[in-house]
Scaffold this motif. Structure first.
Motif, PDB file in Angstrom:
ATOM      1  N   PRO A 144      38.258  50.435  32.614  1.00 20.08           N
ATOM      2  CA  PRO A 144      36.990  49.961  32.161  1.00 20.08           C
ATOM      3  C   PRO A 144      35.897  50.077  33.005  1.00 20.08           C
ATOM      4  O   PRO A 144      36.168  49.971  34.393  1.00 20.08           O
ATOM      5  N   SER A 145      34.852  49.945  32.773  1.00 13.84           N
ATOM      6  CA  SER A 145      33.615  49.554  33.750  1.00 13.84           C
ATOM      7  C   SER A 145      33.462  48.184  34.366  1.00 13.84           C
ATOM      8  O   SER A 145      33.168  47.980  35.482  1.00 13.84           O
ATOM      9  N   THR A 146      34.034  47.278  33.650  1.00 11.56           N
ATOM     10  CA  THR A 146      34.058  45.820  34.235  1.00 11.56           C
ATOM     11  C   THR A 146      35.330  45.459  33.849  1.00 11.56           C
ATOM     12  O   THR A 146      35.815  45.356  32.669  1.00 11.56           O
ATOM     13  N   LEU A 147      35.829  44.711  34.647  1.00  7.42           N
ATOM     14  CA  LEU A 147      37.487  43.980  34.604  1.00  7.42           C
ATOM     15  C   LEU A 147      37.232  42.558  35.042  1.00  7.42           C
ATOM     16  O   LEU A 147      37.175  42.407  36.277  1.00  7.42           O
ATOM     17  N   SER A 148      37.706  41.501  34.247  1.00 10.36           N
ATOM     18  CA  SER A 148      37.850  40.291  34.634  1.00 10.36           C
ATOM     19  C   SER A 148      39.234  39.896  34.606  1.00 10.36           C
ATOM     20  O   SER A 148      39.897  39.834  33.351  1.00 10.36           O
ATOM     21  N   VAL A 149      39.957  39.436  35.557  1.00  7.19           N
ATOM     22  CA  VAL A 149      41.448  38.844  35.469  1.00  7.19           C
ATOM     23  C   VAL A 149      41.575  37.545  36.249  1.00  7.19           C
ATOM     24  O   VAL A 149      40.753  37.158  37.267  1.00  7.19           O
ATOM     25  N   GLN A 150      42.218  36.614  35.724  1.00  6.66           N
ATOM     26  CA  GLN A 150      42.542  35.389  36.486  1.00  6.66           C
ATOM     27  C   GLN A 150      43.620  35.849  37.477  1.00  6.66           C
ATOM     28  O   GLN A 150      44.215  36.552  37.697  1.00  6.66           O
ATOM     29  N   GLU A 151      43.221  34.767  38.643  1.00  5.11           N
ATOM     30  CA  GLU A 151      43.728  35.133  40.132  1.00  5.11           C
ATOM     31  C   GLU A 151      45.490  34.783  39.813  1.00  5.11           C
ATOM     32  O   GLU A 151      45.828  33.774  39.196  1.00  5.11           O
ATOM     33  N   GLY A 152      45.884  35.969  40.528  1.00  4.01           N
ATOM     34  CA  GLY A 152      47.307  35.840  40.507  1.00  4.01           C
ATOM     35  C   GLY A 152      47.949  36.702  39.247  1.00  4.01           C
ATOM     36  O   GLY A 152      49.050  37.302  39.257  1.00  4.01           O
ATOM     37  N   ASP A 153      47.265  37.221  38.302  1.00  5.90           N
ATOM     38  CA  ASP A 153      47.505  38.443  37.085  1.00  5.90           C
ATOM     39  C   ASP A 153      47.391  39.419  37.933  1.00  5.90           C
ATOM     40  O   ASP A 153      46.726  39.731  38.775  1.00  5.90           O
TER      41      ASP A 153
END
Lengths: 112, 112
Positions: free
Chosen positions: B8-17
Protein backbone atom coordinates in the motif's frame (compact mmCIF):
# COMPACT_ATOMS: atom_id res chain seq x y z
CA UNK A 1 32.06 3.15 2.50
CA UNK A 2 30.65 4.71 -0.61
CA UNK A 3 30.31 8.42 -0.29
CA UNK A 4 28.00 10.46 -2.50
CA UNK A 5 27.80 14.15 -1.72
CA UNK A 6 25.64 16.93 -3.06
CA UNK A 7 26.65 20.57 -3.09
CA UNK A 8 23.70 21.93 -1.11
CA UNK A 9 21.07 20.52 1.27
CA UNK A 10 18.74 23.46 0.76
CA UNK A 11 18.52 25.92 -2.10
CA UNK A 12 16.13 28.78 -2.83
CA UNK A 13 16.05 30.29 -6.32
CA UNK A 14 13.83 32.62 -8.29
CA UNK A 15 11.86 31.80 -11.42
CA UNK A 16 14.03 32.13 -14.50
CA UNK A 17 17.34 31.66 -12.71
CA UNK A 18 19.89 29.14 -13.93
CA UNK A 19 20.48 26.53 -11.25
CA UNK A 20 23.36 24.09 -10.87
CA UNK A 21 23.12 21.05 -8.63
CA UNK A 22 26.40 19.22 -8.14
CA UNK A 23 26.98 15.61 -7.17
CA UNK A 24 30.30 13.97 -6.39
CA UNK A 25 31.05 10.31 -5.68
CA UNK A 26 34.32 8.86 -4.45
CA UNK A 27 33.97 5.21 -5.48
CA UNK A 28 35.04 5.49 -9.11
CA UNK A 29 31.55 4.46 -10.22
CA UNK A 30 30.80 4.59 -13.93
CA UNK A 31 27.07 5.19 -13.52
CA UNK A 32 25.51 8.30 -12.04
CA UNK A 33 21.85 9.28 -11.81
CA UNK A 34 19.67 12.27 -10.99
CA UNK A 35 16.18 11.76 -9.53
CA UNK A 36 13.53 14.04 -8.22
CA UNK A 37 11.37 12.95 -5.32
CA UNK A 38 7.87 14.29 -4.87
CA UNK A 39 5.17 13.16 -2.42
CA UNK A 40 3.09 10.36 -3.87
CA UNK A 41 5.25 10.08 -6.98
CA UNK A 42 8.27 8.27 -5.58
CA UNK A 43 11.66 8.61 -7.26
CA UNK A 44 11.56 9.67 -10.89
CA UNK A 45 14.64 9.49 -13.07
CA UNK A 46 15.63 12.74 -14.78
CA UNK A 47 18.95 11.83 -16.45
CA UNK A 48 21.68 9.29 -16.08
CA UNK A 49 25.22 8.85 -17.29
CA UNK A 50 27.19 5.69 -18.04
CA UNK A 51 30.53 7.36 -18.43
CA UNK A 52 32.30 10.66 -18.77
CA UNK A 53 30.64 12.91 -21.35
CA UNK A 54 27.85 10.38 -21.85
CA UNK A 55 24.26 11.06 -20.85
CA UNK A 56 20.87 9.49 -21.34
CA UNK A 57 17.41 10.91 -20.78
CA UNK A 58 15.36 9.41 -18.02
CA UNK A 59 11.60 9.60 -17.60
CA UNK A 60 11.26 13.35 -16.97
CA UNK A 61 14.14 15.21 -18.70
CA UNK A 62 12.15 18.25 -19.79
CA UNK A 63 13.49 21.46 -18.34
CA UNK A 64 16.76 19.85 -17.26
CA UNK A 65 20.20 19.20 -18.69
CA UNK A 66 23.27 17.48 -17.28
CA UNK A 67 27.01 17.60 -17.53
CA UNK A 68 29.60 14.92 -16.79
CA UNK A 69 33.06 16.26 -17.54
CA UNK A 70 34.76 14.13 -14.89
CA UNK A 71 33.96 10.64 -13.74
CA UNK A 72 33.32 11.60 -10.14
CA UNK A 73 31.08 14.58 -10.82
CA UNK A 74 27.59 14.75 -12.32
CA UNK A 75 25.83 18.09 -12.55
CA UNK A 76 22.14 18.77 -13.01
CA UNK A 77 21.27 22.08 -14.65
CA UNK A 78 18.00 23.90 -14.65
CA UNK A 79 18.43 26.38 -17.52
CA UNK A 80 15.50 28.55 -16.42
CA UNK A 81 14.01 27.46 -13.11
CA UNK A 82 10.25 27.26 -12.79
CA UNK A 83 8.03 26.81 -9.75
CA UNK A 84 7.07 23.28 -10.80
CA UNK A 85 10.70 22.31 -10.36
CA UNK A 86 10.43 22.83 -6.62
CA UNK A 87 11.34 19.39 -5.32
CA UNK A 88 13.85 17.17 -3.56
CA UNK A 89 16.67 16.20 -5.91
CA UNK A 90 18.63 13.02 -5.24
CA UNK A 91 21.83 11.96 -6.91
CA UNK A 92 22.99 8.34 -6.98
CA UNK A 93 25.89 6.32 -8.33
CA UNK A 94 26.48 2.66 -9.07
CA UNK A 95 29.28 0.42 -10.38
CA UNK A 96 29.32 -0.61 -14.06
CA UNK A 97 27.38 -3.84 -13.53
CA UNK A 98 24.56 -1.67 -12.27
CA UNK A 99 22.40 -2.98 -9.45
CA UNK A 100 22.90 -1.28 -6.11
CA UNK A 101 22.67 2.48 -6.23
CA UNK A 102 24.16 4.68 -3.53
CA UNK A 103 22.36 7.91 -2.85
CA UNK A 104 23.49 11.37 -1.87
CA UNK A 105 21.74 13.24 0.98
CA UNK A 106 19.50 15.20 -1.38
CA UNK A 107 19.02 18.86 -2.24
CA UNK A 108 15.70 20.45 -1.44
CA UNK A 109 15.18 23.11 -4.09
CA UNK A 110 12.53 25.79 -3.75
CA UNK A 111 11.78 27.98 -6.77
CA UNK A 112 9.90 31.16 -5.91
CA UNK B 1 9.64 0.06 -20.54
CA UNK B 2 9.50 -1.26 -17.01
CA UNK B 3 6.70 -0.17 -14.68
CA UNK B 4 6.71 -0.91 -10.95
CA UNK B 5 3.54 -0.72 -8.87
CA UNK B 6 3.79 -0.67 -5.07
CA UNK B 7 1.08 -1.21 -2.44
CA UNK B 8 0.00 0.00 0.00
CA UNK B 9 1.03 3.64 -0.07
CA UNK B 10 0.65 3.86 3.72
CA UNK B 11 0.80 1.08 6.30
CA UNK B 12 0.37 1.21 10.05
CA UNK B 13 1.19 -1.80 12.20
CA UNK B 14 1.41 -2.38 15.92
CA UNK B 15 4.92 -2.71 17.30
CA UNK B 16 5.86 -6.37 17.32
CA UNK B 17 3.53 -7.31 14.48
CA UNK B 18 4.60 -8.07 10.92
CA UNK B 19 4.47 -5.74 7.93
CA UNK B 20 4.19 -6.74 4.28
CA UNK B 21 4.71 -4.47 1.28
CA UNK B 22 3.95 -5.76 -2.21
CA UNK B 23 5.22 -4.76 -5.63
CA UNK B 24 4.50 -5.86 -9.18
CA UNK B 25 6.59 -5.25 -12.27
CA UNK B 26 5.81 -5.36 -15.96
CA UNK B 27 9.04 -6.33 -17.74
CA UNK B 28 9.64 -10.07 -17.61
CA UNK B 29 13.32 -9.42 -18.41
CA UNK B 30 13.87 -7.69 -15.06
CA UNK B 31 16.21 -9.76 -12.92
CA UNK B 32 17.23 -7.63 -9.96
CA UNK B 33 14.88 -6.36 -7.26
CA UNK B 34 16.25 -4.12 -4.51
CA UNK B 35 14.42 -2.58 -1.57
CA UNK B 36 15.38 0.81 -0.19
CA UNK B 37 14.52 2.36 3.16
CA UNK B 38 14.34 6.12 3.56
CA UNK B 39 14.10 7.50 7.07
CA UNK B 40 12.76 10.99 7.57
CA UNK B 41 15.18 13.57 6.22
CA UNK B 42 17.72 10.97 5.12
CA UNK B 43 18.82 9.39 1.87
CA UNK B 44 17.40 6.09 0.58
CA UNK B 45 19.56 3.14 1.57
CA UNK B 46 19.53 -0.42 0.32
CA UNK B 47 18.24 -2.85 2.93
CA UNK B 48 17.87 -6.07 0.96
CA UNK B 49 17.82 -7.25 -2.64
CA UNK B 50 16.99 -10.38 -4.57
CA UNK B 51 17.89 -11.71 -7.97
CA UNK B 52 15.67 -13.65 -10.30
CA UNK B 53 17.45 -16.96 -9.73
CA UNK B 54 16.16 -17.22 -6.14
CA UNK B 55 12.68 -17.15 -4.71
CA UNK B 56 13.36 -15.89 -1.20
CA UNK B 57 16.08 -14.14 0.76
CA UNK B 58 16.20 -13.39 4.44
CA UNK B 59 18.31 -11.07 6.59
CA UNK B 60 17.40 -11.15 10.29
CA UNK B 61 13.90 -9.62 10.57
CA UNK B 62 13.65 -8.73 6.89
CA UNK B 63 12.79 -11.08 4.06
CA UNK B 64 11.98 -10.64 0.40
CA UNK B 65 10.07 -13.10 -1.78
CA UNK B 66 9.92 -13.17 -5.56
CA UNK B 67 7.37 -14.81 -7.83
CA UNK B 68 8.69 -14.51 -11.37
CA UNK B 69 5.69 -16.14 -12.95
CA UNK B 70 3.30 -13.65 -11.42
CA UNK B 71 5.86 -10.82 -11.66
CA UNK B 72 5.53 -9.74 -8.09
CA UNK B 73 7.81 -9.46 -5.10
CA UNK B 74 7.23 -8.59 -1.48
CA UNK B 75 9.06 -7.24 1.55
CA UNK B 76 8.31 -8.84 4.90
CA UNK B 77 9.36 -7.27 8.19
CA UNK B 78 8.75 -9.36 11.31
CA UNK B 79 8.71 -8.24 14.95
CA UNK B 80 8.50 -4.61 13.89
CA UNK B 81 10.23 -1.98 15.98
CA UNK B 82 9.90 1.83 16.17
CA UNK B 83 13.05 2.27 14.07
CA UNK B 84 11.35 0.46 11.20
CA UNK B 85 9.17 3.55 10.67
CA UNK B 86 10.24 4.95 7.29
CA UNK B 87 9.35 5.07 3.62
CA UNK B 88 10.19 1.88 1.74
CA UNK B 89 10.76 1.75 -2.02
CA UNK B 90 10.80 -1.35 -4.15
CA UNK B 91 12.58 -1.31 -7.51
CA UNK B 92 13.29 -3.46 -10.54
CA UNK B 93 16.20 -3.57 -12.94
CA UNK B 94 17.14 -5.63 -15.99
CA UNK B 95 20.13 -6.57 -18.07
CA UNK B 96 19.47 -4.09 -20.83
CA UNK B 97 20.77 -1.12 -18.91
CA UNK B 98 21.74 -0.08 -15.43
CA UNK B 99 18.58 1.88 -14.71
CA UNK B 100 16.47 1.04 -11.70
CA UNK B 101 12.76 1.74 -11.84
CA UNK B 102 11.29 2.59 -8.45
CA UNK B 103 7.85 2.09 -7.03
CA UNK B 104 6.10 5.10 -5.52
CA UNK B 105 6.94 4.12 -1.97
CA UNK B 106 5.16 2.90 1.17
CA UNK B 107 5.14 4.96 4.33
CA UNK B 108 5.32 2.51 7.23
CA UNK B 109 4.22 3.66 10.69
CA UNK B 110 5.00 1.48 13.70
CA UNK B 111 2.44 2.16 16.41
CA UNK B 112 3.46 1.90 20.08
Amino acid sequence: DVKVTQSSRYLVKRTGEKVFLECVQDMDHENMFWYRQDPGLGLRLIYFSYDVKMKEKGDIPEGYSVSREKKERFSLILESASTNQTSMYLCASSPPEGDTQYFGPGTRLTVL
Amino acid sequence: GENVEQHPSTLSVQEGDSAVIKCTYSDSASNYFPWYKQELGKRPQLIIDIRSNVGEKKDQRIAVTLNKTAKHFSLHITETQPEDSAVYFCAASGDRDDKIIFGKGTRLHILP
